[in-house]
Design a protein around this motif. Structure first.
Motif, PDB file in Angstrom:
ATOM      1  N   ASN A   1     -24.264   9.792  83.586  1.00 35.77           N
ATOM      2  CA  ASN A   1     -24.686  10.776  82.594  1.00 35.77           C
ATOM      3  C   ASN A   1     -25.938  11.518  83.055  1.00 35.77           C
ATOM      4  OD1 ASN A   1     -24.788  12.209  80.210  1.00 35.77           O
ATOM      5  ND2 ASN A   1     -25.933  10.605  79.123  1.00 35.77           N
TER       6      ASN A   1
ATOM      7  N   ASN B   1     -27.591  15.916  83.783  1.00 35.17           N
ATOM      8  CA  ASN B   1     -27.346  17.348  83.868  1.00 35.17           C
ATOM      9  C   ASN B   1     -27.027  17.710  85.316  1.00 35.17           C
ATOM     10  OD1 ASN B   1     -27.161  20.074  83.046  1.00 35.17           O
ATOM     11  ND2 ASN B   1     -28.787  19.746  81.551  1.00 35.17           N
TER      12      ASN B   1
ATOM     13  N   THR C   1     -22.243  14.164  88.506  1.00 36.59           N
ATOM     14  CA  THR C   1     -21.837  15.122  87.477  1.00 36.59           C
ATOM     15  C   THR C   1     -21.329  16.404  88.116  1.00 36.59           C
ATOM     16  OG1 THR C   1     -23.324  14.210  85.806  1.00 36.59           O
ATOM     17  CG2 THR C   1     -22.639  16.498  85.525  1.00 36.59           C
TER      18      THR C   1
ATOM     19  N   GLN D   1     -16.378  24.963  74.630  1.00 35.60           N
ATOM     20  CA  GLN D   1     -16.313  24.053  73.483  1.00 35.60           C
ATOM     21  C   GLN D   1     -14.888  23.898  72.970  1.00 35.60           C
ATOM     22  OE1 GLN D   1     -18.814  25.267  70.251  1.00 35.60           O
ATOM     23  NE2 GLN D   1     -18.263  23.544  68.944  1.00 35.60           N
TER      24      GLN D   1
ATOM     25  N   HIS E   1     -11.754  16.620  73.456  1.00 37.01           N
ATOM     26  CA  HIS E   1     -12.018  17.851  72.718  1.00 37.01           C
ATOM     27  C   HIS E   1     -12.845  18.827  73.558  1.00 37.01           C
ATOM     28  CE1 HIS E   1     -10.719  15.508  69.214  1.00 37.01           C
ATOM     29  NE2 HIS E   1     -10.462  16.675  68.676  1.00 37.01           N
ATOM     30  N   CYS E   2     -12.172  19.802  74.129  1.00 42.53           N
ATOM     31  CA  CYS E   2     -12.819  20.915  74.820  1.00 42.53           C
ATOM     32  C   CYS E   2     -11.768  22.009  74.967  1.00 42.53           C
ATOM     33  CB  CYS E   2     -13.396  20.506  76.178  1.00 42.53           C
ATOM     34  SG  CYS E   2     -12.232  19.772  77.338  1.00 42.53           S
TER      35      CYS E   2
ATOM     36  N   THR F   1     -25.336  24.033  78.962  1.00 37.53           N
ATOM     37  CA  THR F   1     -24.842  22.747  79.456  1.00 37.53           C
ATOM     38  C   THR F   1     -23.531  22.404  78.756  1.00 37.53           C
ATOM     39  OG1 THR F   1     -27.087  21.973  79.904  1.00 37.53           O
ATOM     40  CG2 THR F   1     -25.371  20.299  79.685  1.00 37.53           C
ATOM     41  N   LEU F   2     -22.525  22.117  79.539  1.00 34.47           N
ATOM     42  CA  LEU F   2     -21.213  21.792  78.989  1.00 34.47           C
ATOM     43  C   LEU F   2     -21.189  20.361  78.452  1.00 34.47           C
ATOM     44  CD1 LEU F   2     -19.075  23.334  81.856  1.00 34.47           C
ATOM     45  CD2 LEU F   2     -19.450  24.311  79.585  1.00 34.47           C
ATOM     46  N   CYS F   3     -20.121  20.024  77.723  1.00 30.03           N
ATOM     47  CA  CYS F   3     -19.952  18.664  77.196  1.00 30.03           C
ATOM     48  C   CYS F   3     -19.313  17.811  78.288  1.00 30.03           C
ATOM     49  CB  CYS F   3     -19.077  18.685  75.941  1.00 30.03           C
ATOM     50  SG  CYS F   3     -18.925  17.064  75.156  1.00 30.03           S
ATOM     51  N   HIS F   4     -20.170  17.255  79.145  1.00 31.16           N
ATOM     52  CA  HIS F   4     -19.680  16.533  80.320  1.00 31.16           C
ATOM     53  C   HIS F   4     -18.808  15.345  79.948  1.00 31.16           C
ATOM     54  CE1 HIS F   4     -23.541  18.145  82.432  1.00 31.16           C
ATOM     55  NE2 HIS F   4     -22.587  19.046  82.397  1.00 31.16           N
ATOM     56  N   GLU F   5     -19.177  14.632  78.896  1.00 31.86           N
ATOM     57  CA  GLU F   5     -18.425  13.432  78.537  1.00 31.86           C
ATOM     58  C   GLU F   5     -17.020  13.771  78.049  1.00 31.86           C
ATOM     59  OE1 GLU F   5     -21.432  14.079  75.102  1.00 31.86           O
ATOM     60  OE2 GLU F   5     -21.239  14.499  77.240  1.00 31.86           O
ATOM     61  N   ALA F   6     -16.796  14.999  77.603  1.00 27.35           N
ATOM     62  CA  ALA F   6     -15.435  15.431  77.276  1.00 27.35           C
ATOM     63  C   ALA F   6     -14.713  15.908  78.530  1.00 27.35           C
ATOM     64  CB  ALA F   6     -15.462  16.536  76.225  1.00 27.35           C
TER      65      ALA F   6
END
Length: 423
Positions: A60, A62, A73, A99, A237-238, A271-276
Motif C-alpha cells: 500500500n 502512492n 504500486t 471511480q 468497484h472501479c 490518486t486512483l483507488c489502488h486497492e480496487a
C-alpha cells in the motif's frame, strides 16, 4: 452487433466457477442465496479478494516513490492496464481507470465539450443508462443540441431507423449502449459505429452491461470510446474507459498542472483507488482460467478470455429459454423486452417485468426474504422507464443472470414469483 448462436465447441466448468465465489455459500432465512442481481454488480472470486487484501497488507503506497511499496504500486498499475487491454483488445495505454463509468463519461463529455460550438449535435438513445445520457445533455448549457433515438416499444429494442434519422452533418458524437442494463437488449453496435463514422462523428459505446456476457473487441468494432465497469464482470468497484490513442492524445481533459501529460495518466485524475484496481488483473485472470478450462488449447490471456466468453455465452443462452418461458407462464405478469425464442441471441439473460397487484419493490422484498436477490426500480435507465410509463409506479422488477447462476436458481425464482402472483 448481436452475436449469433454459438456452435457447441466448449463447455463452462460451472462447478469450478461457483467454487471460486465465496459469497455463493450465503444463506438467508434458511434459504441458499441466489444472486440474481448481477446487472447491479456481480460477486467476486476469492482470487480478487486475495489480491486486494494482499496489496493493502504488503504494498500500500502512492505512486512514483523511491521505495519498494511504491514501486510495487507502479508495477501493479501497469499490470492492471495490461489486463484491461487483454480484455478489450487494445493497447494498455488506451485504457483509463476511474471511480466508475459515470464519472469517466462525465469527464469525457467535459473534454469533448471544450471543442464543440453552439449548434453542434450529439445523439443519445432512450434505451441507455443515464450515465450515457445526462453527461451529454449537460452540454445543452453550452448550446449543444441533443437528439434522442427512440425504441421499438413492443420489444424494447433500439429503433435503428430512428437513430439514423437523428444523425446529420452536424452530429459530433453518437452515444449508445452495447446492451441494455434494464431489459437485456443487445444493440447492433457495429451498425451504430458505422452510422456515426459515415457522418464524421465519434462513437461511444457503453459496454457496462454487456461486459459480463460477451467478448469485446474494440479494434473490430472500431468504436472511438468504450466504457465498462469491472464490478459488473466479477471485479472490484472501479470504472474503465477505452479510447483510441489519437483521441486520448488530442482531447484536452480537465486536469491539474502537476498531472502527467503522457497516457494513460493525463486522464487519470488524482490518486486512483489502488486497492480496487489491483483486483482487476485477478478478475481478468479468473476469466482466462475459466476459458482455459473450457478450451485447453487457448494460448495467451487474450485468447483464453475469448474462450471464456464463448463458454459463458453458450451457457447463458441455455438458461434463457426456460427462464423466459417460465416467466411468461405466470398469470398477471407483464414482460418487457425480447421474448421471441428465435431472437434470444439478441439479448442477455437480464429481464424486466411487473406483476399485477404488486409493486416491483414488494416483489423484490418477498423474493429477498426467500434468499433470491433481485432489483426493483429503473436502475438509472430513466428514459426507458418513462417511455414505458412505469417510472412513476416503481419501475420494474429486474432479474439478471450471469455464468455462476444455475438452472435450479432460475426454476426457484420462477416458482417463487408464481407463488407471489397467486397472492
Amino acid at each position: 452487433m448481436a452475436t449469433k448462436p454459438l456452435e457447441k465447441q466448449s463447455a463452462l466448468d460451472l462447478v469450478w466457477a461457483r467454487a471460486q465465489f465465496p459469497a455463493l455459500a450465503k444463506t438467508v432465512n434458511g434459504h441458499a442465496a441466489a444472486f440474481l442481481d448481477g446487472p447491479g454488480g456481480t460477486q467476486v472470486p476469492q482470487s480478487v479478494i486475495n489480491a486486494m487484501v494482499n496489496y493493502l497488507a504488503d504494498s500500500n503506497a502512492n505512486t512514483g516513490g523511491a521505495y519498494v511499496t511504491s514501486r510495487n504500486t507502479d508495477a501493479m498499475l501497469v499490470a492492471a492496464h495490461a489486463a484491461m487491454a487483454d480484455l478489450l483488445g487494445c493497447d494498455a495505454q488506451e485504457t483509463i481507470f476511474g471511480q466508475n463509468t459515470t464519472t469517466l463519461v462525465l469527464a469525457l463529455s467535459r473534454s469533448i465539450g471544450r471543442d464543440l460550438k453552439p449548434g453542434d449535435e450529439i445523439v443519445v438513445t432512450t434505451l441507455d443508462h443515464d450515465a450515457n445520457v445526462t453527461p451529454w445533455k449537460l452540454l445543452e448549457e453550452d448550446g449543444i443540441v441533443i437528439r434522442q433515438a427512440d425504441i421499438n416499444i413492443e420489444d424494447c429494442t433500439l429503433n435503428l431507423q430512428n437513430l439514423a434519422s437523428k444523425i446529420s452533418s452536424r452530429t459530433r458524437l453518437v452515444a449508445a449502449g452495447y446492451a441494455s442494463n434494464a431489459v437485456g437488449t443487445i444493440n447492433n453496435v457495429r451498425e451504430i459505429v458505422r452510422l456515426a463514422h459515415a457522418a464524421g462523428a465519434l462513437a461511444l459505446i457503453d459496454a457496462v452491461h454487456y461486459a459480463p456476457h460477451g467478448a469485446i473487441d474494440v479494434r473490430s468494432l472500431d468504436c472511438d470510446f468504450l466504457a465498462c465497469s469491472p464490478y459488473k464482470f466479477f471485479g472490484p468497484h472501479c470504472g474503465v474507459l477505452y479510447g483510441k490513442r489519437e483521441h486520448l492524445e488530442r482531447l484536452r481533459p480537465y486536469k491539474l498542472r502537476a498531472q502527467y501529460e503522457k497516457l494513460p495518466e493525463r486522464w487519470e485524475t488524482g490518486t486512483l483507488c489502488h486497492e480496487a484496481i489491483v483486483g482487476v488483473p485477478a478478475c481478468v485472470d479468473y476469466l482466462a482460467e475459466l476459458g482455459r478450462r473450457a478450451t485447453p488449447s487457448a494460448t495467451g490471456r487474450r485468447q483464453a478470455v475469448l474462450a471464456a466468453y464463448q463458454a459463458i455465452r453458450e451457457y447463458e443462452q441455455s438458461l434463457i429459454p426456460p427462464f423466459i418461458d417460465g416467466l411468461l407462464s405466470i398469470p398477471g405478469l407483464t414482460f418487457y423486452g425480447i421474448s421471441d425464442s428465435a431472437r434470444f441471441f439478441q439479448r442477455t439473460p437480464t429481464v424486466a417485468l411487473r406483476i399485477a397487484g404488486k409493486t416491483p419493490l414488494e416483489l423484490a422484498h418477498a423474493l429477498g426474504e426467500r434468499g433470491i436477490f433481485t432489483w426493483d426500480g429503473h436502475y438509472f435507465a430513466l428514459d426507458l422507464a418513462r417511455r414505458l410509463d412505469v417510472e412513476s409506479s416503481g419501475g420494474f422488477l429486474r432479474i439478471g443472470l450471469v455464468h455462476y447462476n444455475t438452472a435450479e436458481e432460475v426454476a426457484r425464482a420462477i416458482e417463487e414469483l408464481r407463488r407471489i402472483a397467486r397472492g
